[in-house]
Design a protein around this motif. Sequence first.
Motif, PDB file in Angstrom:
ATOM      1  N   ALA A 124     -39.204   2.969 -13.622  1.00  0.00           N
ATOM      2  CA  ALA A 124     -38.048   3.523 -12.913  1.00  0.00           C
ATOM      3  C   ALA A 124     -37.845   5.008 -13.216  1.00  0.00           C
ATOM      4  O   ALA A 124     -37.032   5.668 -12.565  1.00  0.00           O
ATOM      5  N   ASP A 125     -38.566   5.532 -14.168  1.00  0.00           N
ATOM      6  CA  ASP A 125     -38.426   6.932 -14.558  1.00  0.00           C
ATOM      7  C   ASP A 125     -39.306   7.807 -13.674  1.00  0.00           C
ATOM      8  O   ASP A 125     -40.444   7.467 -13.372  1.00  0.00           O
ATOM      9  N   ASN A 126     -38.776   8.952 -13.269  1.00  0.00           N
ATOM     10  CA  ASN A 126     -39.527   9.864 -12.399  1.00  0.00           C
ATOM     11  C   ASN A 126     -39.852  11.184 -13.082  1.00  0.00           C
ATOM     12  O   ASN A 126     -40.111  12.181 -12.418  1.00  0.00           O
ATOM     13  N   ALA A 127     -39.835  11.190 -14.418  1.00  0.00           N
ATOM     14  CA  ALA A 127     -40.049  12.441 -15.150  1.00  0.00           C
ATOM     15  C   ALA A 127     -41.248  12.358 -16.092  1.00  0.00           C
ATOM     16  O   ALA A 127     -41.269  12.995 -17.133  1.00  0.00           O
ATOM     17  N   GLY A 128     -42.251  11.561 -15.717  1.00  0.00           N
ATOM     18  CA  GLY A 128     -43.490  11.523 -16.474  1.00  0.00           C
ATOM     19  C   GLY A 128     -43.507  10.587 -17.662  1.00  0.00           C
ATOM     20  O   GLY A 128     -44.449  10.600 -18.456  1.00  0.00           O
ATOM     21  N   LEU A 129     -42.484   9.733 -17.795  1.00  0.00           N
ATOM     22  CA  LEU A 129     -42.438   8.798 -18.914  1.00  0.00           C
ATOM     23  C   LEU A 129     -43.447   7.666 -18.698  1.00  0.00           C
ATOM     24  O   LEU A 129     -43.533   7.109 -17.603  1.00  0.00           O
ATOM     25  N   VAL A 130     -44.208   7.332 -19.746  1.00  0.00           N
ATOM     26  CA  VAL A 130     -45.105   6.176 -19.687  1.00  0.00           C
ATOM     27  C   VAL A 130     -44.928   5.353 -20.957  1.00  0.00           C
ATOM     28  O   VAL A 130     -44.667   5.891 -22.034  1.00  0.00           O
ATOM     29  N   GLY A 131     -45.039   4.054 -20.808  1.00  0.00           N
ATOM     30  CA  GLY A 131     -44.891   3.161 -21.949  1.00  0.00           C
ATOM     31  C   GLY A 131     -45.967   2.095 -21.931  1.00  0.00           C
ATOM     32  O   GLY A 131     -46.301   1.555 -20.873  1.00  0.00           O
TER      33      GLY A 131
END
Length: 425
Positions: A266-273
């Motif tokens: 749901a993040d649009n700022a380059g977050l990856v998990g």
Amino acid sequence: MNETQTASGEAARSRLGDEIVSRINQLATISETSEHLARIFLSPEHRTAADLLMSWMKDAGMAAHLDAIGNVCGRYEGDYPGLPCLMLGSHYDTVRDAGKWDGPLGVITAIACVADLNRRGLRLPFAIEVIGFADEEGVRFSSTLLGSRALAGTFDDSVLEARDANGLSMREAMVQFGLDPGQIGAAARKPGELHAYVELHIEQGPVLEQQNLPVGVVTAISGATRLAATLSGMAGHAGTVPMALRRDALAGAAECIVAVEQFCKADNAGLVGTVGVISALPGATNVIPGRASFTLDIRAPDDQHRTQAVAEIVQRIKAIAKRRELSLQIDVTHENRTVPCAPWLKAQVAEAVAGEGYGVFELPSGAGHDGMAMIDIADVAMLFVRCRGGISHNPAEHVELADADAGACVLLRFIENFKPRLPSS
């Protein structure tokens, strides 16, 4: 530019690409086994590869040596000896069962660019140093960036006591290799010796391929937080404990993993998990898991955003554990800051990309690189080269000849037009 000049430029470009690909293939034959590529820090293969790289550096007109940590160092003097340098490079160690492009492409391309300058007898108002970092991957002693940390003067001597899978300490391995652990500090450079550190590297992801571009300008090397989580419930018989009364640790871990995925998607700022490891105990088919552990790797190109995301993810995991009546232990096991690429350098890389006729596309690096250590003594920048399918750390890792060519031509243009930052700027 007339037709003769155009043909000459295309021929020079082809020679760079052919040489680079040929040397990538040659270096890839240096491996601990013939079944898969593995070139590990302080191994016999490390020494063989170092000797080969130094021979190529000398052929390119550089003075070359192996430093106190095992980095391969080549220097091409500027208009006169002793000038501060533009430092280029990458690493030449690999993961196990590796691809052949990750790391070596940056070293070999930099050597090819210097060789081109040398063939033309061109000296610049700064020196050029090419570094093949000895250990970026951290495979042998579970500590990354050893070569670049030594060069940056931030090497942690406690790592010398770390032991490999055979029980050999790094200190002992260095002695066997012919290096003196007490001299690691001699590898350190002073900030004034470098104008900047710039690394060409395969993207290790699919973005450039999606954009149909051979190269990209890196904005930042994403910081990373790694955590280890353990959920504890109650083991029980798989056939006799009703579903409503279970405290299933593995089911709880599964819900946590999905929650991490949903949050990051749901993040649009380059977050990856990423959850890369999961285990459950007792680990029997007919027993409800009473304990489950998993790892978390959270990355973002902005430290504040990553920190906030980690806090939110931890809160969601805690809420799941509480609702499911599971106890939770969650610890941070690793933290690396984000390393932004310097705007003044990034602009010059972008100019070189545009000068070669390619669209300028900016993207962050989700993978770690030696620039994360080099930032302590110099501004850094990176140029990404497209890799087929975005595949890396895999034998299928591949760069097309045309893309290797493109990366080399952009890097060469950058070098020839490089303007060091003025002290007052």
